[in-house]
Design an enzyme around this catalytic site. Structure first.
Site, short mmCIF file in Angstrom:
data_model
loop_
_atom_site.label_atom_id
_atom_site.label_comp_id
_atom_site.label_asym_id
_atom_site.label_seq_id
_atom_site.Cartn_x
_atom_site.Cartn_y
_atom_site.Cartn_z
N PHE A 121 0.53 -3.39 -13.19
CA PHE A 121 -0.15 -2.92 -11.98
C PHE A 121 0.87 -2.89 -10.85
O PHE A 121 1.89 -3.60 -10.90
CB PHE A 121 -1.29 -3.88 -11.62
N GLN A 234 -6.73 -1.87 3.61
CA GLN A 234 -6.04 -1.15 2.54
C GLN A 234 -6.72 0.19 2.21
O GLN A 234 -7.93 0.22 1.96
CB GLN A 234 -6.01 -2.00 1.28
N HIS A 236 -6.69 2.69 -0.60
CA HIS A 236 -6.22 2.83 -1.99
C HIS A 236 -5.73 4.26 -2.17
O HIS A 236 -6.39 5.20 -1.74
CB HIS A 236 -7.39 2.53 -2.93
N LEU A 250 -13.42 5.25 -6.48
CA LEU A 250 -12.09 4.79 -6.89
C LEU A 250 -11.63 5.36 -8.23
O LEU A 250 -12.42 5.49 -9.16
CB LEU A 250 -12.11 3.27 -7.00
N GLU A 253 -6.00 2.00 -10.50
CA GLU A 253 -4.55 1.98 -10.62
C GLU A 253 -4.15 1.83 -12.09
O GLU A 253 -3.01 2.12 -12.48
CB GLU A 253 -4.06 0.76 -9.82
N ARG A 309 0.35 -0.19 -2.89
CA ARG A 309 -0.66 0.81 -2.53
C ARG A 309 -0.41 1.45 -1.17
O ARG A 309 -0.65 2.64 -0.98
CB ARG A 309 -2.04 0.15 -2.53
N HIS A 380 -10.49 0.97 1.07
CA HIS A 380 -10.79 0.21 -0.14
C HIS A 380 -10.99 -1.28 0.10
O HIS A 380 -11.98 -1.85 -0.34
CB HIS A 380 -9.62 0.43 -1.11
N ARG A 415 -2.61 -6.05 -0.10
CA ARG A 415 -2.97 -6.77 -1.32
C ARG A 415 -2.42 -6.05 -2.54
O ARG A 415 -2.50 -4.82 -2.63
CB ARG A 415 -4.49 -6.84 -1.43
#
Ligand code: FAD
Length: 603
Positions: A121, A234, A236, A250, A253, A309, A380, A415
């Site tokens: 990730f 954030q 995304h 979403l 990822e 991100r 997000h 994050r």
């Protein structure tokens, strides 16, 4: 007089996502009487939507991984503004928490020799995300619910808390209403844990669902607790952009973790054009090296699609703004290209990403094993939230705790994917433990009926407004405004415009008009949620004005670079004695020398 029901607990948990359930389990295990409240049905929380996995340095796929690398990855991802003690506790305790979840029945995907499988990730140096296909959150919530239900906690579903109650400076309980019947409920408890999740509903394009109006953030603020890092929201990089009805949903990822690549309308793999210096040593030089990384080659470095991100989202915005976007103002995310590399690519994609396969097939009519997806940034995750003590999760109000997305500190300016689910387990557990301890040492405070009556009267005042606006109209206008003026790319002038218009929004929101009665009245629920959305919008905007630099998820065109002075400060938001919102810059606590050494060694 407006009537209300009453309940008494030792520990009251507001929110039944991963953080709330994990906290409730831990508090119940000490013998405390625990009440859990959720706005919708039990099991319907963001946690259930989590796709990619839980980050924990189990070292099952790459034995070079350990808590120290996870710690430094988290600090680097958060651009060193994180609460380092939280980052340390998180990295050290996440593996144990994942094993605990497994011992309660969670069925993770497996390595060939039967251990928990881990996937790549963004921002994680080694494959670190324990997962169940792309439905990890579902398995996590199922396990916590199954386990929690035997601990004897009481659950109040479809109940929304609208105010926290205090007695002589410490927490005494919470006040809310039953969404179905409209009746009011008073909860007495010496310890209250906020686990209410995020704030995404304040924006037009979001991966978040209707519950996420920043209630915990706003409740804590109204009660006098400090909020921190609210400028760090954030976006995304990959949400659906088409058709319009599904915009913002979403796209995990995990697609990029399994080899998916980002392309512009010239078929260029544009992520190779912009690699931040902090990550240059860790990023592949060529598409070939990137592919090898996704296939587990330990000598290869990660492809640029797996940069953090904030960076990927900004690169996508740049492509779109400069005319290289897809037809519906996104870019292309292509996993189908791996057919060149694997004979059974369609089967592999369907097996590894079943949720994504069905999502695109059903909602957009796209077969992701054959064609690229169109994607763009979506609001997000909120890194900012209630300021808590790293070890106990207690806020600045005695007896008030916070865990999960509504608490702040662990993630700093950005994050890393997968670090939220592990955050819920590690800090949910800690919040439950310390809240139960606090409750065992403190009796429940008194609540004041005059205050309760005034809260109830305030809540029903929307039915009495003669000529107020429709709450949905005000909410939609607020979402548009926040999207345009306090979104992914920010400037002083637009933020000041947002600040100015929030004064009007606050007045408009106080005067919205609701018709009918209190029984399952969605307009009334929206009128109440709106009050919270205004508070979090104001907090985001003010903190963003004060941070005159770009760092992580907070990007200012007028201050495009990180600034060494600003980078040593947190922005703390409090309600002043004048009733207004105040921002204060406070210096970060110096990192413990042994941890600083780790950071320096792994830079
Ligand atoms: P939530 O799970 O959001 O639960 C909040 C609870 O609070 C709910 O029960 C809600 O009803 C309740 N609540 C809210 N307000 C009130 C109120 N006023 N009164 C009473 N109850 C209230 N993170 C990862 O680490 N890995 C992933 O793979 C991942 N994938 C994601 C995919 C999607 C689509 C989304 C949206 C998020 C994803 N995340 C992921 C982020 C992660 O899922 C969330 O940050 C996390 O689940 C938040 O958990 P929580 O326990 O803090 O809150």
């Amino acid at each position: 007089m407006i009537g209300y029901d009453e309940w008494h607990y030792d520990v009251l948990v507001i929110g039944a996502g991963g953080a709330g359930l994990r906290a409730a389990i831990e508090a119940s295990a000490t013998g405390a009487r625990v009440g859990v409240i959720c706005k919708s049905l039990l099991g319907k929380a963001h946690t259930v939507m989590a796709e990619g996995g839980i980050a924990a340095a189990l070292s099952n796929v790459d034995e070079r991984d350990n808590w120290q690398v996870h710690f430094t990855d988290t600090m680097r991802g958060g651009q060193y503004i994180n609460n380092w003690r939280m980052a340390e506790l998180h990295a050290r305790e996440a593996p144990k928490c994942v094993h605990e979840l497994e011992s309660w029945g969670a069925l993770f995907d497996r390595t060939e020799d039967g251990r928990i499988l881990q996937r790549n990730f963004g921002g994680h140096k080694y494959p670190r995300l324990a997962h169940v296909g792309d439905r990890t959150g579902l398995e996590m919530i199922r396990t916590l619910q199954d386990h929690g239900i035997h601990m004897g906690m009481e659950v109040h579903m479809e109940c929304t808390i609208i105010s926290l109650l205090k007695d002589e400076g410490r927490i005494a309980g919470a006040f809310g209403y039953d969404r179905q019947r409209g009746g009011f409920i008073l909860f007495h408890a010496p310890a209250v844990i906020l686990a209410t999740g995020g704030v995404g509903r304040a924006y037009r394009i979001t991966s978040n669902s209707w519950e996420y109006s920043g209630d915990g953030h706003a409740l804590a603020y109204q009660a006098g607790a400090a909020l921190v890092d609210m400028e760090f929201l954030q976006f995304h990089p990959t949400g659906m952009v088409w058709p319009p009805g599904v915009q913002g949903i979403l796209v995990t990822e995990g697609v990029r973790g399994e080899g998916g690549i980002l392309l512009n309308n010239k078929n260029e793999r544009f992520m190779f054009n912009d690699i931040p210096p902090l990550y240059r040593n860790q990023t592949a030089d060529s598409p070939e090296e990137g592919w090898r990384y996704t296939q587990g080659d330990r000598d290869a470095r990660r492809p640029p699609e797996l940069l953090t991100r904030d960076h990927v989202a900004r690169c996508i915005v740049r492509e779109i703004r400069e005319g290289r976007g897809s037809p519906h103002k996104g870019v292309y995310l292509d996993i189908s290209w791996i057919r060149e590399k694997m004979p059974d690519a369609p089967g592999f994609i369907r097996r590894k990403l079943p949720g994504m396969y069905h999502q695109f097939k059903k909602l957009a009519g796209i077969d992701i094993t054959k064609e690229p997806m169109e994607v763009g940034p979506t609001t997000h995750y909120m890194m900012g939230g209630v300021m808590v003590d790293a070890d106990t999760q207690m806020s600045t109000i005695p007896g008030l705790f916070a865990a999960g997305e509504c608490a702040a500190g662990l993630h700093g300016a950005n994050r890393l994917g997968g670090n939220s689910l592990s955050d819920l387990l590690v800090f949910g557990k800690r919040a439950g433990l310390y809240a139960a301890e606090f409750a065992s040492q403190n009796k429940a405070g008194k609540t004041d009926d005059v205050n309760i009556q005034s809260l109830a009267d305030d809540a029903v005042s929307f039915f009495r407004q003669a000529d107020g606006e429709n709450p949905y109209a005000v909410m939609t206008a607020l979402q548009e405004m926040m999207q345009d003026f306090a979104g992914i790319v920010r400037t002083e002038s637009e933020l000041l415009q947002a600040k100015e218009s929030l004064i009007q929004f606050r007045q408009r929101a106080r005067k919205v008009r609701v018709e009918g009665n209190r029984e399952y009245n969605n307009a009334w629920h929206t009128a109440l949620d709106l009050q919270h959305m205004i508070i979090v919008s104001e907090a985001i905007t003010l903190a963003a004005i004060y941070r005159k630099e770009s760092r992580g998820a907070h990007f200012r065109i007028d201050y495009p670079d990180p600034d060494p002075v600003n980078g040593k400060m947190n922005q703390v938001i409090r309600k002043g004695s004048d009733g207004r919102m105040h921002v204060e810059s406070i210096p970060l606590k110096p990192v413990r020398p042994d941890l600083q050494q780790l950071i320096d060694e792994m830079k």
